[in-house]
Design a protein around this motif. Structure first.
Motif: not given
Length: 468
Positions: A1-2, A172-173, A179-182, A197-199
């Motif tokens: 991500m960075r 993309r981020v 994905k990380q939240t799931k 919230q991410s979705e």
């Protein structure tokens, strides 16, 4: 991500700022785009043809100084029969007759030269020359408009393409964040709310990307319309501050003297003033000289040949012609007054336009600096929120909000960079100096005086200088 974050910032900057680094070897430049617009824009070429048409007003006016020559000829067949009765007694009359045919023929020439017509020809010529000068200034107005449009659409495409890159990177981020939240939800670190919230943020990012791509397609179409080709590998654009006056006061002074709208209005006053003089000349006497010769053959059966020549000077003094000439004089004087008031209006509008453009330029410089600071602060804030979220001190919503704030900051920076460059071109336009000569563009500059001198003293001929 960075790593994605770093690419996004570089994409936004490299697409707009020339000073960020070297440009690709085969990249299209803003100068090349301006050259193509200057050479090929159909509206601009049509205006050049209009100026060439106006040039013809001068030889039309000069024709009043030149003689008028007319050649006449006639030929035909003539049959004559006569019967006369002579004197005598009523019982016996003397009748005589004559009949015959002849072929009358004649040829002649007449030359008419105006010697004096109240200076109408001289004033018409000067008025036509002022019309030509006014048409050239109108051409300058359109040249500046086309060049400004070309510079603007060039920067519009850079801005919109950079925004598309920013939004693509943002998507993309957000996909990685979702994905990380799931993954964290599956191990119980976050709740279903965090996933939702991410979705939602990803859906919003996709919408922003689609909007940015639609804007880019519209800009691409306008780029093709104004510049004449599809945008490919555009190099960064830079401001043209080096061609601008140093202060607002000097910019205003320059605009009031060099802006083509102002100079065109000045020539409009000249044309109206000379039209008053032309109409006043109709009240003065007219002196003409007419010379003619004529050769005739067999005009009658008894005259085989005749020749005549004459030279006559004629003086015509107008006394009263129904009052129309006086109405024309009054009308042209009112038109002159209107043109003078129009000049004041144009000057006021030019002054306001220069001040406005200068203010936008100053604001644009400050906005770029502010947006750069905003991007830097937003990047630091996002990194901090992410670290705090890992420690449980921040929620997923905090991370998403920080990510959106960074996206907004990058879009603001791209827009500020765009506005900064366009504002510099706008100031150059308002002061009347947006031209290929001032910008030092690598192109042949169209010179309207070439055609003017080609046709000014032309006495005859129907072909234009280009051979048509």
């Amino acid at each position: 991500m960075r790593g994605v974050k770093v690419v996004t910032g570089a994409a936004a900057a490299v697409l707009l700022l020339a000073w960020m680094g070297p440009t690709p070897a085969l990249a299209d430049t803003i100068e090349a785009a301006l050259v193509r617009a200057y050479q090929n824009n159909p509206q601009l070429n049509a205006q050049r043809a209009s100026v060439r048409s106006t040039d013809e007003n001068v030889p039309q006016a000069l024709s009043g100084y030149r003689p008028r020559v007319a050649v006449t000829g006639s030929a035909g067949y003539q049959f004559t029969e006569t019967l006369t009765t002579a004197g005598g007694t009523p019982e016996k009359l003397v009748r005589t007759g004559n009949r015959g045919a002849n072929s009358p023929r004649s040829i002649g020439a007449t030359v008419t030269q105006t010697l004096f017509n109240g200076q109408q020809t001289a004033n018409r010529t000067r008025a036509a020359e002022s019309q030509v000068s006014g048409a050239r200034e109108a051409l300058r107005v359109l040249e500046q408009t086309v060049l400004l449009q070309a510079a603007t659409i060039y920067m519009d495409y850079l801005r919109d393409s950079a925004i598309v890159e920013v939004q693509k990177s943002n998507v993309r981020v957000l996909e990685q964040t979702l994905k990380q939240t799931k993954d964290r939800f599956s191990v119980g670190e976050v709740t279903r709310t965090d996933v939702a919230q991410s979705e939602a943020q990803l859906a919003a990012g996709n919408t922003q990307l689609l909007t940015a791509e639609a804007n880019l397609n519209t800009t691409r179409s306008n780029f093709r319309r104004i510049i004449g080709n599809e945008p490919v590998a555009l190099a960064p654009g830079s401001p043209v501050d080096r061609f601008l006056p140093g202060t607002l006061a000097s910019s205003v002074d320059l605009g009031l003297t060099q802006n083509p709208n102002v100079t065109a209005a000045m020539f409009g006053i000249d044309v109206s003033y000379l039209q008053v003089r032309v109409n006043e000349g109709a009240l003065l006497p007219t002196v003409t000289l007419q010379a003619s010769v004529q050769q005739s053959q067999e005009q009658t059966m008894t005259i085989q040949r005749s020749f005549g020549a004459s030279a006559i000077a004629q003086l015509s003094v107008p006394v009263y012609q129904g009052g129309a000439e006086y109405a024309l004089i009054r009308q042209s004087k009112e038109t002159l007054a209107q043109q003078r008031l129009n000049l004041e209006q144009v000057r006021d509008q030019t002054r306001a336009n220069v001040v406005t453009a200068w203010g936008q330029l100053v604001a644009g410089k400050a906005q770029v600096q502010s947006a750069q600071s905003q991007v830097s602060a937003s990047e630091i804030a996002l990194n901090g929120v992410r670290e705090e979220a890992k420690a449980g001190q921040r929620t997923t919503l905090d991370v998403l909000n920080a990510q959106q704030a960074l996206v907004n900051a990058r879009v603001a920076l791209v827009t500020a960079q765009h506005d900064r460059v366009v504002a510099s071109y706008s100031v150059l336009d308002k002061v009347g100096r947006l031209s290929p000569v001032v910008l030092k563009l690598p192109t042949t500059v169209y010179d309207p005086s070439v055609h003017y001198h080609q046709v000014r003293d032309s006495w005859f001929g129907v072909r234009v200088p280009d051979g048509r």
